[in-house]
Write an enzyme that holds these catalytic residues in place. Structure first.
Site, PDB file in Angstrom:
ATOM      1  N   GLU A 109       0.296   3.612   1.824  1.00 43.42           N
ATOM      2  CA  GLU A 109       0.412   3.952   3.298  1.00 43.42           C
ATOM      3  C   GLU A 109       1.687   3.755   3.676  1.00 43.42           C
ATOM      4  OE1 GLU A 109      -1.622   5.385   5.739  1.00 43.42           O
ATOM      5  OE2 GLU A 109      -2.529   6.212   3.948  1.00 43.42           O
ATOM      6  N   THR A 151       0.931  -1.104   0.070  1.00 41.48           N
ATOM      7  CA  THR A 151      -0.075   0.104   0.008  1.00 41.48           C
ATOM      8  C   THR A 151       0.910   1.306   0.044  1.00 41.48           C
ATOM      9  OG1 THR A 151      -1.440   1.280   1.488  1.00 41.48           O
ATOM     10  CG2 THR A 151       0.116  -0.380   2.509  1.00 41.48           C
ATOM     11  N   LYS A 193       2.289  -3.188   7.107  1.00 40.60           N
ATOM     12  CA  LYS A 193       2.484  -3.584   5.710  1.00 40.60           C
ATOM     13  C   LYS A 193       4.033  -3.493   5.060  1.00 40.60           C
ATOM     14  CE  LYS A 193      -1.895  -4.211   3.991  1.00 40.60           C
ATOM     15  NZ  LYS A 193      -2.294  -5.299   3.259  1.00 40.60           N
TER      16      LYS A 193
HETATM   17  P1  NAP Z   1     -11.268  -4.826   2.619  1.00 43.73           P
HETATM   18  O1  NAP Z   1     -12.199  -4.398   1.554  1.00 43.73           O
HETATM   19  O2  NAP Z   1     -11.115  -4.217   3.833  1.00 43.73           O
HETATM   20  O3  NAP Z   1     -10.987  -6.339   2.374  1.00 43.73           O
HETATM   21  C1  NAP Z   1     -10.134  -6.924   3.316  1.00 43.73           C
HETATM   22  C2  NAP Z   1     -10.449  -8.563   3.167  1.00 43.73           C
HETATM   23  O4  NAP Z   1      -9.473  -9.215   4.297  1.00 43.73           O
HETATM   24  C3  NAP Z   1     -11.761  -8.874   3.708  1.00 43.73           C
HETATM   25  O5  NAP Z   1     -12.042 -10.036   3.022  1.00 43.73           O
HETATM   26  C4  NAP Z   1     -11.788  -9.423   5.004  1.00 43.73           C
HETATM   27  O6  NAP Z   1     -12.465 -10.179   5.689  1.00 43.73           O
HETATM   28  C5  NAP Z   1     -10.298  -9.996   5.251  1.00 43.73           C
HETATM   29  N1  NAP Z   1      -9.842 -10.149   6.431  1.00 43.73           N
HETATM   30  C6  NAP Z   1      -9.789  -9.440   7.114  1.00 43.73           C
HETATM   31  N2  NAP Z   1      -9.092  -9.945   8.552  1.00 43.73           N
HETATM   32  C7  NAP Z   1      -8.516 -11.171   8.072  1.00 43.73           C
HETATM   33  C8  NAP Z   1      -8.126 -12.499   8.667  1.00 43.73           C
HETATM   34  N3  NAP Z   1      -7.723 -12.448  10.041  1.00 43.73           N
HETATM   35  N4  NAP Z   1      -8.109 -13.570   8.030  1.00 43.73           N
HETATM   36  C9  NAP Z   1      -8.451 -13.751   6.723  1.00 43.73           C
HETATM   37  N5  NAP Z   1      -9.135 -12.625   6.151  1.00 43.73           N
HETATM   38  C10 NAP Z   1      -9.074 -11.424   6.832  1.00 43.73           C
HETATM   39  O7  NAP Z   1      -9.784  -4.386   1.567  1.00 43.73           O
HETATM   40  P2  NAP Z   1      -9.704  -3.970   0.013  1.00 43.73           P
HETATM   41  O8  NAP Z   1     -10.015  -2.414   0.039  1.00 43.73           O
HETATM   42  O9  NAP Z   1     -10.420  -4.883  -0.672  1.00 43.73           O
HETATM   43  O10 NAP Z   1      -8.093  -4.140   0.055  1.00 43.73           O
HETATM   44  C11 NAP Z   1      -7.478  -5.291  -0.121  1.00 43.73           C
HETATM   45  C12 NAP Z   1      -6.106  -5.400   0.228  1.00 43.73           C
HETATM   46  O11 NAP Z   1      -5.472  -4.493  -0.378  1.00 43.73           O
HETATM   47  C13 NAP Z   1      -5.932  -5.379   1.644  1.00 43.73           C
HETATM   48  O12 NAP Z   1      -4.853  -6.179   1.980  1.00 43.73           O
HETATM   49  C14 NAP Z   1      -5.625  -3.823   1.806  1.00 43.73           C
HETATM   50  O13 NAP Z   1      -5.034  -3.684   3.046  1.00 43.73           O
HETATM   51  C15 NAP Z   1      -4.815  -3.683   0.621  1.00 43.73           C
HETATM   52  N6  NAP Z   1      -4.781  -2.076   0.067  1.00 43.73           N
HETATM   53  C16 NAP Z   1      -5.960  -1.693  -0.286  1.00 43.73           C
HETATM   54  C17 NAP Z   1      -6.172  -0.338  -0.660  1.00 43.73           C
HETATM   55  C18 NAP Z   1      -7.254   0.178  -1.286  1.00 43.73           C
HETATM   56  O14 NAP Z   1      -7.413   1.520  -1.648  1.00 43.73           O
HETATM   57  N7  NAP Z   1      -8.276  -0.446  -1.285  1.00 43.73           N
HETATM   58  C19 NAP Z   1      -4.998   0.097  -1.392  1.00 43.73           C
HETATM   59  C20 NAP Z   1      -3.637  -0.357  -1.026  1.00 43.73           C
HETATM   60  C21 NAP Z   1      -3.822  -2.014  -0.295  1.00 43.73           C
HETATM   61  P3  NAP Z   1     -14.031  -9.641   6.410  1.00 43.73           P
HETATM   62  O15 NAP Z   1     -15.008  -9.504   4.968  1.00 43.73           O
HETATM   63  O16 NAP Z   1     -14.451 -11.079   6.939  1.00 43.73           O
HETATM   64  O17 NAP Z   1     -13.902  -8.816   6.805  1.00 43.73           O
HETATM   65  O1  F7E Z   2      -9.036   8.062   4.425  1.00 44.96           O
HETATM   66  C1  F7E Z   2      -9.285  11.293   5.505  1.00 44.96           C
HETATM   67  C2  F7E Z   2      -8.216  10.272   6.208  1.00 44.96           C
HETATM   68  O2  F7E Z   2      -9.780   5.778   5.467  1.00 44.96           O
HETATM   69  C3  F7E Z   2      -8.554   8.761   3.235  1.00 44.96           C
HETATM   70  C4  F7E Z   2      -7.331   1.976   2.745  1.00 44.96           C
HETATM   71  O3  F7E Z   2      -7.652   1.094   1.826  1.00 44.96           O
HETATM   72  O4  F7E Z   2      -6.032   3.322   1.297  1.00 44.96           O
HETATM   73  C5  F7E Z   2      -7.006   3.237   2.497  1.00 44.96           C
HETATM   74  O5  F7E Z   2      -6.492   4.274   3.488  1.00 44.96           O
HETATM   75  C6  F7E Z   2      -8.426  10.366   3.707  1.00 44.96           C
HETATM   76  C7  F7E Z   2      -7.219  10.192   4.986  1.00 44.96           C
HETATM   77  O6  F7E Z   2      -8.438   5.790   3.351  1.00 44.96           O
HETATM   78  C8  F7E Z   2     -12.556  11.212   6.982  1.00 44.96           C
HETATM   79  O7  F7E Z   2      -7.939  11.074   7.391  1.00 44.96           O
HETATM   80  C9  F7E Z   2     -11.391  12.705   6.413  1.00 44.96           C
HETATM   81  O8  F7E Z   2      -6.484  11.266   4.978  1.00 44.96           O
HETATM   82  O9  F7E Z   2     -10.683   6.531   2.987  1.00 44.96           O
HETATM   83  P1  F7E Z   2      -9.584   6.548   4.072  1.00 44.96           P
HETATM   84  P2  F7E Z   2      -6.816   5.924   3.786  1.00 44.96           P
HETATM   85  O10 F7E Z   2      -6.397   6.186   4.959  1.00 44.96           O
HETATM   86  O11 F7E Z   2      -6.047   6.427   2.588  1.00 44.96           O
HETATM   87  C10 F7E Z   2      -4.764   2.665   1.410  1.00 44.96           C
HETATM   88  C11 F7E Z   2      -4.206   3.061   0.238  1.00 44.96           C
HETATM   89  C12 F7E Z   2      -5.089   1.657   2.080  1.00 44.96           C
HETATM   90  O12 F7E Z   2      -3.900   0.706   1.856  1.00 44.96           O
HETATM   91  C13 F7E Z   2      -5.886   1.209   3.191  1.00 44.96           C
HETATM   92  O13 F7E Z   2      -6.412   0.044   3.562  1.00 44.96           O
HETATM   93  O14 F7E Z   2      -9.542  10.811   4.261  1.00 44.96           O
HETATM   94  N1  F7E Z   2     -10.678  11.553   6.128  1.00 44.96           N
HETATM   95  N2  F7E Z   2     -12.484  12.544   7.056  1.00 44.96           N
HETATM   96  C14 F7E Z   2     -11.358  10.480   6.490  1.00 44.96           C
HETATM   97  N3  F7E Z   2     -11.290   9.218   6.522  1.00 44.96           N
HETATM   98  C15 F7E Z   2     -12.602   8.469   6.761  1.00 44.96           C
HETATM   99  N4  F7E Z   2     -11.996   7.195   6.770  1.00 44.96           N
HETATM  100  N5  F7E Z   2     -13.459   9.096   7.513  1.00 44.96           N
HETATM  101  C16 F7E Z   2     -13.622  10.018   7.387  1.00 44.96           C
HETATM  102  O15 F7E Z   2     -14.541  10.888   7.888  1.00 44.96           O
END
Ligand code: NAP
Ligand code: F7E
Length: 346
Positions: free
Chosen positions: A130, A128, A156
């Site tokens: 992050e 990520t 991560k």
């Molecule tokens: P998500 O919607 O939160 O999905 C996470 C998945 O992991 C869900 O299926 C969840 O199951 C499962 N999980 C959580 N804890 C677990 C455990 N202990 N054992 C097995 N499975 C578990 O995340 P996503 O947005 O699809 O992202 C997919 C991956 O990419 C994650 O690793 C995330 O950190 C990474 N990532 C996401 C983004 C983004 O912007 N979306 C960007 C960079 C990296 P449940 O449904 O039961 O909760």
């Molecule tokens: O926040 C700001 C918050 O929670 C984005 C995950 O998929 O992407 C995701 O992480 C921004 C941040 O995503 C609210 O402070 C303002 O600056 O949607 P988010 P994230 O933290 O960027 C990365 C790439 C991952 O890997 C992660 O798994 O928005 N923000 N107001 C807020 N965020 C939330 N959630 N809620 C608010 O009310």
């Protein structure tokens, strides 16, 4: 017929990746967690219709289960998408987050090795943006050093380096995708984009009065999850295992995202104040958005912007869906869905 195993199949990316691989004629196995209520709503449509898709109970915090699943299925490709993926929540449950997001990856790598699958099985780790955290340069590429700002980001980074270590130590085809934010109508409801599309739709329909948010100035490089799962697959189809940044190369503030959603819903926003005192009023003079310190993080990632030159060159990958199209799809989905539910209830 290739076999893929997806940890995190019930999540946003897991559901799109399963659909994508099934279309490519893979046999797809997914791992789901036991829960007291249904947690397969994102994949029910494929479960019901596709005989090449099957689910197994499991959890990446359970090394024996991980080992059993991998040694039984002996997949050609493993995608580790499992995570406690909410950055803000990771400050509340840091040890659990590390157990899933850091040690989970290690358990999978070790299970591949112990099952003598290092030659057969390719491994993808969901890294990520992050990990860049307090960024050392703008934009960020594969060579930019990491400075994570949350237990999520730190966990991560552990997985990133563990994946590289297993690649180098055991000659495994183990790769990291460093994916920037990607969203969709299937995005979890507490991430900012989905929280906004749901809340503004409800406000428009008279079902909610106010939206409370945190830092409006944070900037993110937002893409569409559908495009990003294709990149995950492409990373495992290369001749050599490697790590790739996947991003759009454009970023927008949270405030800009809100403005675009409001416009699509014909809500005319008037902003007043700065920082935590920011407020937005609608055309009727109602305050419909306010900031609340609950939604600020102890340490924030202010700006992320990815440079995917390497992915463009080697994977021939670039995003197909624009930011504008993404916002429109999310707003339309939530507005129409909520409108229908509300009508049915009436
Ligand atoms: P998500 O919607 O939160 O999905 C996470 C998945 O992991 C869900 O299926 C969840 O199951 C499962 N999980 C959580 N804890 C677990 C455990 N202990 N054992 C097995 N499975 C578990 O995340 P996503 O947005 O699809 O992202 C997919 C991956 O990419 C994650 O690793 C995330 O950190 C990474 N990532 C996401 C983004 C983004 O912007 N979306 C960007 C960079 C990296 P449940 O449904 O039961 O909760
Ligand atoms: O926040 C700001 C918050 O929670 C984005 C995950 O998929 O992407 C995701 O992480 C921004 C941040 O995503 C609210 O402070 C303002 O600056 O949607 P988010 P994230 O933290 O960027 C990365 C790439 C991952 O890997 C992660 O798994 O928005 N923000 N107001 C807020 N965020 C939330 N959630 N809620 C608010 O009310």
């Amino acid at each position: 017929m290739k076999t893929a195993l997806i940890f995190g199949v019930t999540g946003q990316d897991g559901s799109y990746l399963a659909e994508f691989l099934l279309k490519k004629k893979y046999k797809v196995h997914g791992v789901k967690r036991k829960s007291s209520s249904y947690n397969t709503n994102r994949i029910d449509h494929i479960l019901e219709t596709n005989k090449n898709f099957s689910l197994h109970y499991g959890d990446v915090t359970d090394a024996i289960l991980v080992m059993n699943i991998i040694s039984r299925i002996r997949p050609d490709e493993i995608y580790n998408l499992s995570a406690q993926s909410h950055v803000a929540v990771s400050f509340e449950i840091p040890e659990y987050t590390a157990n899933v997001d850091a040690l989970g990856c290690l358990r999978i790598l070790e299970a591949i090795k112990s099952s003598n699958l290092t030659k057969k099985c390719k491994f993808y780790q969901a890294g990520t943006s992050e990990m860049y955290g307090k960024v050392h340069e703008i934009p960020q590429n594969e060579k930019t050093s990491f400075y994570p700002r949350s237990p999520y980001g730190v966990s991560k980074v552990f997985s990133h380096w563990m994946t590289i270590n297993y690649r180098e130590a055991y000659n495994m085809f183990a790769c990291n995708g460093i994916l920037f934010n990607h969203e969709s109508p299937r995005r979890g409801e507490t991430f900012v984009t989905r929280k906004v599309t749901i809340a503004l739709s409800k406000i428009k329909l008279g079902l909610q009065k106010k939206l409370l948010v945190g830092n409006l100035n944070a900037k993110r490089d937002w893409g569409h999850a559908k495009d990003y799962v294709e990149a995950q697959w492409l990373i495992l189809q290369q001749k050599k295992p490697d790590d790739f940044v996947i991003s759009t190369g454009k970023n927008y503030s949270v405030k800009k995202f809100i403005d675009m959603c409001a416009k699509l819903l014909d809500i005319k926003l008037k902003w007043t104040g700065k920082g935590i005192n920011s407020k937005a009023f609608d055309q009727n003079g109602n305050c419909i958005i306010e900031c609340d310190k609950r939604y600020y993080r102890p340490t924030e990632v202010d700006i992320l912007l990815g440079d995917s030159t390497k992915a463009k060159k080697l994977l021939k990958w670039k995003p197909k869906i624009s930011f504008k199209e993404l916002v429109k799809e999310m707003v339309e989905y939530d507005f129409q869905n909520l409108k229908k539910t509300y009508r049915e209830k009436k």
